[in-house]
Design a protein around this motif. Structure first.
Motif, PDB file in Angstrom:
ATOM      1  N   ARG B 579      18.547  -3.331  63.767  1.00  0.00           N
ATOM      2  CA  ARG B 579      17.965  -2.112  63.216  1.00  0.00           C
ATOM      3  C   ARG B 579      19.133  -1.149  62.995  1.00  0.00           C
ATOM      4  N   LEU B 580      19.720  -1.203  61.795  1.00  0.00           N
ATOM      5  CA  LEU B 580      20.905  -0.390  61.494  1.00  0.00           C
ATOM      6  C   LEU B 580      20.564   1.095  61.573  1.00  0.00           C
ATOM      7  N   HIS B 581      21.367   1.846  62.300  1.00  0.00           N
ATOM      8  CA  HIS B 581      21.118   3.279  62.409  1.00  0.00           C
ATOM      9  C   HIS B 581      22.405   4.063  62.148  1.00  0.00           C
ATOM     10  N   ARG B 582      23.360   3.975  63.066  1.00  0.00           N
ATOM     11  CA  ARG B 582      24.634   4.677  62.860  1.00  0.00           C
ATOM     12  C   ARG B 582      25.527   3.812  61.979  1.00  0.00           C
ATOM     13  N   HIS B 583      25.271   3.858  60.695  1.00  0.00           N
ATOM     14  CA  HIS B 583      26.061   3.054  59.777  1.00  0.00           C
ATOM     15  C   HIS B 583      26.188   3.769  58.436  1.00  0.00           C
ATOM     16  N   HIS B 584      27.174   3.372  57.675  1.00  0.00           N
ATOM     17  CA  HIS B 584      27.423   3.941  56.343  1.00  0.00           C
ATOM     18  C   HIS B 584      27.605   2.770  55.385  1.00  0.00           C
ATOM     19  N   LEU B 585      26.884   2.812  54.270  1.00  0.00           N
ATOM     20  CA  LEU B 585      27.096   1.786  53.247  1.00  0.00           C
ATOM     21  C   LEU B 585      28.170   2.281  52.282  1.00  0.00           C
ATOM     22  N   LEU B 586      29.213   1.509  52.108  1.00  0.00           N
ATOM     23  CA  LEU B 586      30.343   1.941  51.265  1.00  0.00           C
ATOM     24  C   LEU B 586      29.985   1.913  49.792  1.00  0.00           C
ATOM     25  N   SER B 587      28.891   1.255  49.456  1.00  0.00           N
ATOM     26  CA  SER B 587      28.500   1.095  48.055  1.00  0.00           C
ATOM     27  C   SER B 587      27.049   0.628  48.071  1.00  0.00           C
ATOM     28  N   PRO B 588      26.288   0.867  46.993  1.00  0.00           N
ATOM     29  CA  PRO B 588      24.897   0.398  46.994  1.00  0.00           C
ATOM     30  C   PRO B 588      24.813  -1.131  47.082  1.00  0.00           C
ATOM     31  N   THR B 589      23.667  -1.608  47.510  1.00  0.00           N
ATOM     32  CA  THR B 589      23.455  -3.060  47.635  1.00  0.00           C
ATOM     33  C   THR B 589      23.537  -3.755  46.271  1.00  0.00           C
ATOM     34  N   LYS B 590      23.847  -5.063  46.328  1.00  0.00           N
ATOM     35  CA  LYS B 590      23.801  -5.906  45.133  1.00  0.00           C
ATOM     36  C   LYS B 590      23.116  -7.221  45.488  1.00  0.00           C
ATOM     37  N   PRO B 591      22.426  -7.834  44.533  1.00  0.00           N
ATOM     38  CA  PRO B 591      21.722  -9.088  44.829  1.00  0.00           C
ATOM     39  C   PRO B 591      22.700 -10.247  45.021  1.00  0.00           C
ATOM     40  N   LEU B 592      22.273 -11.228  45.822  1.00  0.00           N
ATOM     41  CA  LEU B 592      23.151 -12.365  46.092  1.00  0.00           C
ATOM     42  C   LEU B 592      22.474 -13.693  45.698  1.00  0.00           C
ATOM     43  N   PHE B 593      21.648 -14.235  46.557  1.00  0.00           N
ATOM     44  CA  PHE B 593      21.050 -15.558  46.281  1.00  0.00           C
ATOM     45  C   PHE B 593      19.553 -15.438  46.003  1.00  0.00           C
ATOM     46  N   THR B 594      19.036 -16.249  45.059  1.00  0.00           N
ATOM     47  CA  THR B 594      17.604 -16.279  44.773  1.00  0.00           C
ATOM     48  C   THR B 594      17.066 -17.706  44.921  1.00  0.00           C
ATOM     49  N   PHE B 595      15.894 -17.832  45.510  1.00  0.00           N
ATOM     50  CA  PHE B 595      15.201 -19.125  45.609  1.00  0.00           C
ATOM     51  C   PHE B 595      13.796 -18.959  45.056  1.00  0.00           C
ATOM     52  N   SER B 596      13.314 -19.965  44.292  1.00  0.00           N
ATOM     53  CA  SER B 596      11.967 -19.928  43.726  1.00  0.00           C
ATOM     54  C   SER B 596      11.184 -21.173  44.142  1.00  0.00           C
ATOM     55  N   HIS B 597       9.862 -20.993  44.288  1.00  0.00           N
ATOM     56  CA  HIS B 597       8.995 -22.098  44.719  1.00  0.00           C
ATOM     57  C   HIS B 597       7.741 -22.152  43.863  1.00  0.00           C
ATOM     58  N   ASN B 599       9.994 -25.614  43.559  1.00  0.00           N
ATOM     59  CA  ASN B 599      11.307 -25.848  42.957  1.00  0.00           C
ATOM     60  C   ASN B 599      11.279 -27.187  42.244  1.00  0.00           C
ATOM     61  N   ASN B 600      11.376 -27.150  40.898  1.00  0.00           N
ATOM     62  CA  ASN B 600      11.249 -28.389  40.119  1.00  0.00           C
ATOM     63  C   ASN B 600      12.588 -29.003  39.748  1.00  0.00           C
ATOM     64  N   ASP B 601      13.693 -28.473  40.342  1.00  0.00           N
ATOM     65  CA  ASP B 601      15.009 -29.072  40.078  1.00  0.00           C
ATOM     66  C   ASP B 601      15.057 -30.501  40.607  1.00  0.00           C
ATOM     67  N   ALA B 602      15.865 -31.329  39.961  1.00  0.00           N
ATOM     68  CA  ALA B 602      16.071 -32.689  40.477  1.00  0.00           C
ATOM     69  C   ALA B 602      17.532 -33.038  40.311  1.00  0.00           C
ATOM     70  N   PRO B 603      18.274 -33.267  41.356  1.00  0.00           N
ATOM     71  CA  PRO B 603      17.827 -33.065  42.731  1.00  0.00           C
ATOM     72  C   PRO B 603      17.860 -31.572  43.077  1.00  0.00           C
ATOM     73  N   ILE B 604      17.167 -31.235  44.129  1.00  0.00           N
ATOM     74  CA  ILE B 604      17.176 -29.853  44.604  1.00  0.00           C
ATOM     75  C   ILE B 604      18.468 -29.594  45.351  1.00  0.00           C
ATOM     76  N   ASP B 605      19.124 -28.493  45.033  1.00  0.00           N
ATOM     77  CA  ASP B 605      20.341 -28.124  45.761  1.00  0.00           C
ATOM     78  C   ASP B 605      20.186 -26.696  46.275  1.00  0.00           C
ATOM     79  N   ASN B 606      20.075 -26.551  47.572  1.00  0.00           N
ATOM     80  CA  ASN B 606      19.894 -25.212  48.148  1.00  0.00           C
ATOM     81  C   ASN B 606      21.196 -24.584  48.626  1.00  0.00           C
ATOM     82  N   SER B 607      22.319 -25.265  48.358  1.00  0.00           N
ATOM     83  CA  SER B 607      23.583 -24.603  48.681  1.00  0.00           C
ATOM     84  C   SER B 607      23.850 -23.563  47.594  1.00  0.00           C
ATOM     85  N   ARG B 608      24.583 -22.516  47.970  1.00  0.00           N
ATOM     86  CA  ARG B 608      24.839 -21.419  47.051  1.00  0.00           C
ATOM     87  C   ARG B 608      26.258 -20.906  47.258  1.00  0.00           C
ATOM     88  N   TYR B 609      26.797 -20.290  46.228  1.00  0.00           N
ATOM     89  CA  TYR B 609      28.083 -19.604  46.349  1.00  0.00           C
ATOM     90  C   TYR B 609      28.034 -18.374  45.477  1.00  0.00           C
TER      91      TYR B 609
END
Lengths: 714, 714
Positions: B579-597, B599-609
């Motif tokens: 529960r972050l309280h005494r903290h400062h964000l140096l910059s606004p958040t940005k999105p990173l990884f998305t998963f959808s269900h 998942n019709n990929d073949a093969p499914i790969d849940n690794s991300r970079y």
């Protein structure tokens, strides 16, 4: 409803009751709560429940082990701390029959898993069916313990076990003595009133019976002394000897299981306990151990009370003419419960216990709490530390008495001497009258010994010139303040210096110091006073004159666990200052090292080596050794003794707690086997340290080799 | 007297006052206590005191550094927690003059030693005389810190420093903007009322002035982020921009030093603060930071109050017609003290702060407290854990809404379709009417999603057949209980199985799960749902449909210190739920990884970079980076969003706190320099883990290589 309001007995004020299987835990808690009990011990499943047979998974789906109607169900966590689970007694994890064994292991795992899921604080485990031969039981418990974070196991341990040949790890060296035969099973429901009035037997067990401690030790040793594993002592109508019971003081006893069948009946038909049982409960309360009443009511009590007495706690209790409680007058439904008289009797025992003194209450939070000894020679103490120790009025009164007697003796000796024999110190003062006595306080701190000495001089009618030598420049400011407010500026000379380097302008008649640690010499009093005795005039007096350390072998599960929690060797090789509470001494203390001052040896050697053998009464039974408790006795002057050695402890003195030397591994000590320990005090130019090793009943490693883990800096 | 009764602001309710040198600390504490203040900040020595010159020891005796009349004297520890020491301001440990330097170091050591001896809780250290160029100051402080156990250092840090060319560790990449010039010295006593009403400047500092944060950072970085070293922010009449001030939220600010000179005067002559200062104090109170009033009173206030208003706290305060406080009517001597109106104004600000909600109050004890994420896939949760999460009504309301909309959409789609297009699931049920919708809850726990789904179905007028799949056999008992009490036994089929191994008897129209962690995918929702989607009929719906993780670079001294306390690499390579309280964000958040269900990929790969670059406004100034805060947003179904991402956080939902990825070493981020982070989600057959590394402003090590310190088991 608590047994009494006092808080110094920890959780002992909460009493529990074992109940039959219930589907509705909250209602059961409330019903017994009206009767007085604070928690219930309830079976986790119906007695008829058996684990589902292992099957081939059908569609990957396994049968759930429980149905709603088979198991103790708690809908909300708010009830969890008022319920202790009870594991089924039919479980036989060490049965020779593989089928029974397999089913038992599955049932045990399922029930423990259910209890953990419910968030219960504890479960009561049945006593091993084959005491001393239950390795499989211990294996399942140990494996489950690894995944638990807070739920405790209370292993039922009958104080005395019926029957069969005991299997002990080592044969006792002397035959056990056990005059009375008495077996106790866990599920006595019959009425056995008035059976146990006789004297205590002199051995822990009866012929053919087994010491319950051995059964406990096997399980907990296999579980590597896990801290969530404790004992619930099942009390029978006949108790082992007090000496044998004393072993449990150092063990993690969590509860006393008290069957209604062990109660006797007084003239009015009320349940009461024999004297030995009363003493056992008093000792248990004192250690914070909770009592659980088991079995059905087997006393029928009339509900009319003759006399109402008010207890120390201020609560009205109905008592008979002999002062024993009879039962409350009926004002709520719980008070008519058949178990109510048992609960009331527990209240009676709890509330009549002696009130503890103010000092002991203040020390409650230090009980069995490890502290690393101070290093006042290396570190400067904080003002608050000085302040705490200065409050020990008893200690400074003893110092005052010692200085007073020394002054009186000096005066008497001087009066008896011819003028030619006068000591140098009394005649060599060029700046004052020759009847001044020169007294040096080495390690003056904030000045309490200066104050004690000045008071002694006033009583003795002597004039002092005091040198207050102190190396902590911050403490000096407080002495300045004291001199001003007392008007002693002309009598006391403040020396801001390390006593080891200071050059005194004149010799001292009396040298006063308080450099003792909990083990006497462990804060380097010998080294400091050897250095300071050059200040002393020939024939001068050192206060203290001598001190001796004492040792005793000890059981303390709590201290062993706390040291082990550090997960390193270093902490197992460090002596600690501890207010010992939950501990058992396996044998009375014996003296170890003595130092005397002034020391006229040439050269002075403060290293020491001692071997101490502690004999043990075979009737007490086997025990476990976790380390050694240390104390000291000190002769300040003449007959003025300052002591933390239990047989001679100076009353109300609190400056020192005992010292504790831990052992890396607990040692099983068979009944009657003596304990032997080797202790070295080692000195090098810059440090002093102890090394120690057990050599009987079995030889163990030397601890703290070369002072690698702990030493006191010079 | 506390500023107000609320406890959720920690120590902020205690206000202090800086006082002149005093010989009698208790009397001074009492005098200012009557005036309202709870503690005093008092010089440790007279201003004229200088340390004794180093001399050759005479007879081994050294002069004591203090005399009773030179130093703050506290006779008893009971006063120690009401006095904060103040170190002499003349000390210049980094003077070019070796004599001054030597004397300064000696004086600093003596005063710190005296304060520690007195057992003070804290000392206020003067601001560095040469900000950004005080390595020797930091060296003395750092050495002293090693021997302290509890006394804190409060380093005075002017928010804006006068003058000279700033010496920063890295040149900012863009020029600083700073429209207003304003210098503040530490000892302003003049009256500057009404000077600071203008708008906030857009840069942290004025031209030619230096950002106080840089001076602070140099000292604390040299002291290796020692936890006893904190900042006392000296507030001037003009404040840096809110964005610049926000950096201090993540720093160990211990006090706000508030000179009387920064107060302006209202129409009635009472001291009040400009809006910006009011906001700063409100933010400080919220972080538990104490306020210390410094300087002499520079407002003369008439003692006649016109109107008495009763504040929210229930205390009568004299106020003018405009509602601003005027001062109490005089009923005790302290209330006529010239500093009283300043204290009353602090009360006014403290008491008018918004009352926090019940939920935030419950979360108070979790603020900035590190928790290792749950591993529900590996471990069975306790009943109490389920119970806690089930109380999150908001979350289950959102699930209900999502199921409701999915049922409605299905119904609408079915109505629009020809009979030949009917989905298989609706027609393939051999054991029920064909208008049943098959809904599977995978990971049913104690059943809250079953309940939410049944409620949604009732609202939508749909008939459900629910499969509740749960691998924890203990949780099943609670579902049984729910089915019985709700009469759902015919509608819900309990499946005691791991969803990864179960064979479903029919395909599902809707698959409902709550497997999300604080970072969305970190409790292996992707892997579980990929496994479970084989249950889903073609065109079937997964609730949730998708989720995205978000990251932001963060300052948090507290978290960095707590992780560091473990003294191992492992804890620096573990993400925590906090529960972050005494903290400062140096910059606004940005999105990173998305998963959808599904998942019709073949093969499914849940690794991300992913690589994320966070731009920073140069006007905010430099800051320090301790790690990254993580959040998630989840689309349950259609427009039903479940989110802990601050810009879209679902109101009153408390099931998830943010996640925090720590860094082994704090990173200095120059003003305007962007932060770049690399993040990997790695998968192997039996575990999933993250690796992370900073690549700007400087490249740092990859954390948790190969999942060596932290991983989630499959």
């Amino acid at each position: 409803m608590v047994l009494g309001k006092r808080t110094d007995y920890g959780d002992a004020k909460y009493a529990g009751v074992q109940v039959p299987f219930t589907l509705d835990a909250p209602a059961t808690v409330e019903a017994y709560g009206l009767c007085g009990f604070d928690f219930i011990v309830a079976p986790l499943v119906r007695d008829s429940w058996r684990p589902p047979a292992p099957t081939v998974p059908e569609n990957g789906s396994l049968p759930s082990p429980f149905n709603r109607d088979d198991c103790l169900y708690i809908n909300s966590s708010q009830w969890a701390n008022q319920v202790v689970g009870l594991i089924s007694d039919w479980i036989q994890t060490d049965s020779p029959d593989p089928g029974v064994r397999q089913q038992s292991v599955a049932a045990l795992r399922h029930q423990l898993g259910w209890a953990a899921h419910l968030g219960l604080q504890a479960v009561v485990l049945p006593a091993p069916h084959r005491p001393g031969q239950c390795p499989n039981y211990a294996q399942v418990l140990n494996q489950t313990l690894q995944s638990l974070t807070h739920m405790a196991f209370w292993l039922t341990v009958p104080l005395v076990l019926p029957g069969t040949q005991p299997r002990v790890l080592h044969e006792p060296q002397q035959p056990q003595q056990a005059p009375e035969a008495e077996a106790v099973s866990q599920t006595i429901h019959g009425k056995q009133n008035g059976a146990a009035a006789g004297g205590a037997p002199s051995g822990p067990v009866m012929p053919g019976a087994m010491d319950g401690w051995e059964a406990w030790h096997q399980v907990r040793a296999q579980c590597d002394y896990h801290n969530l594993l404790g004992a619930a002592l099942l009390v029978g109508p006949t108790l082992p000897s007090p000496a044998s019971l004393d072993r449990w003081r150092g063990e993690p006893v969590k509860a006393i299981l008290l069957p209604t069948s062990v109660f006797t009946t007084n003239k009015r038909g009320y349940p009461v306990l024999p004297k030995g049982h009363q003493d056992l409960l008093a000792a248990s309360f004192n250690l914070g151990v909770q009592v659980v009443v088991t079995g059905e009511a087997c006393h029928s009590v009339s509900s009319t009370a003759n006399v109402i007495a008010v207890t120390a706690g201020g609560t009205a209790v109905a008592v008979g003419p002999d002062g024993e409680p009879l039962g409350f007058s009926i004002t709520n439904p719980g008070e008519s419960h058949p178990l109510r008289p048992y609960w009331e009797y527990l209240c009676f025992l709890f509330r009549r216990l002696e009130a503890v003194g103010e000092q002991e209450r203040q020390e409650t939070s230090y009980r069995d709490y490890l502290q690393v000894p101070l290093q006042p020679l290396q570190d400067n103490l904080e003002s608050q530390t000085y302040e705490t120790f200065e409050k020990d009025l008893r200690k400074y009164k003893l110092y005052e008495e010692a200085v007073y007697k020394a002054l009186k003796d000096r005066h008497a000796a001087a009066a008896a001497m011819s003028p030619y024999d006068l000591p140098i110190a009394s005649t060599s003062c060029s700046d004052g009258p020759s009847n001044h006595v020169v007294l040096m306080v080495v390690g003056a701190g904030r000045g309490p010994l200066v104050r004690a000495s000045m008071r002694a001089a006033a009583r003795a009618g002597a004039r002092l010139r005091v040198y207050a030598v102190e190396k902590n420049p911050n403490a000096i400011v407080h002495i300045q303040q004291m001199l001003r407010s007392e008007g002693w500026e002309k009598d006391v000379i403040i020396v801001s210096a390390d006593m080891r380097h200071w050059q005194a302008p004149e010799p001292a008649d009396i040298l006063v110091s308080e450099l003792l640690g909990s083990f006497g010499d462990n804060e380097l009093s010998p080294e400091c006073l050897d250095g300071a005795q050059r200040f002393l005039a020939p024939g001068g007096i050192s206060i203290p004159q001598s001190y001796t350390s004492f040792l005793a072998p000890a059981t303390s599960h709590k201290l062993h666990h706390d040291v082990k929690s550090y997960k390193d060797l270093e902490h197992f090789e460090t002596p600690y200052v501890v207010r010992l509470h939950r501990h058992h001494l396996l044998s009375p203390t014996k003296p170890l090292f003595t130092f005397s001052h002034p020391n006229n040896d040439a050269p002075i050697d403060n290293s020491r080596y001692g071997t101490v053998t502690f004999p043990r009464d075979p009737a007490v039974g086997a025990a476990v050794l976790h380390g050694f408790a240390g104390y000291f006795e000190c002769t300040l002057y003449g007959d003025v003794l300052l002591s933390i050695h239990p047989p001679s402890h100076s009353e109300n003195m609190f400056s020192w707690f005992p010292i504790f030397f831990p052992l890396r591994e607990p040692v099983y000590v068979p009944a009657g086997a003596p304990v032997e320990v080797q202790m070295w005090r080692c000195c090098s130019p810059h440090k002093v340290w102890y090394e120690w090793a057990v050599t009987a009943p079995v030889a163990g490693p030397i601890h703290n080799v070369g002072g690698r883990s702990y030493w006191v800096g010079l």
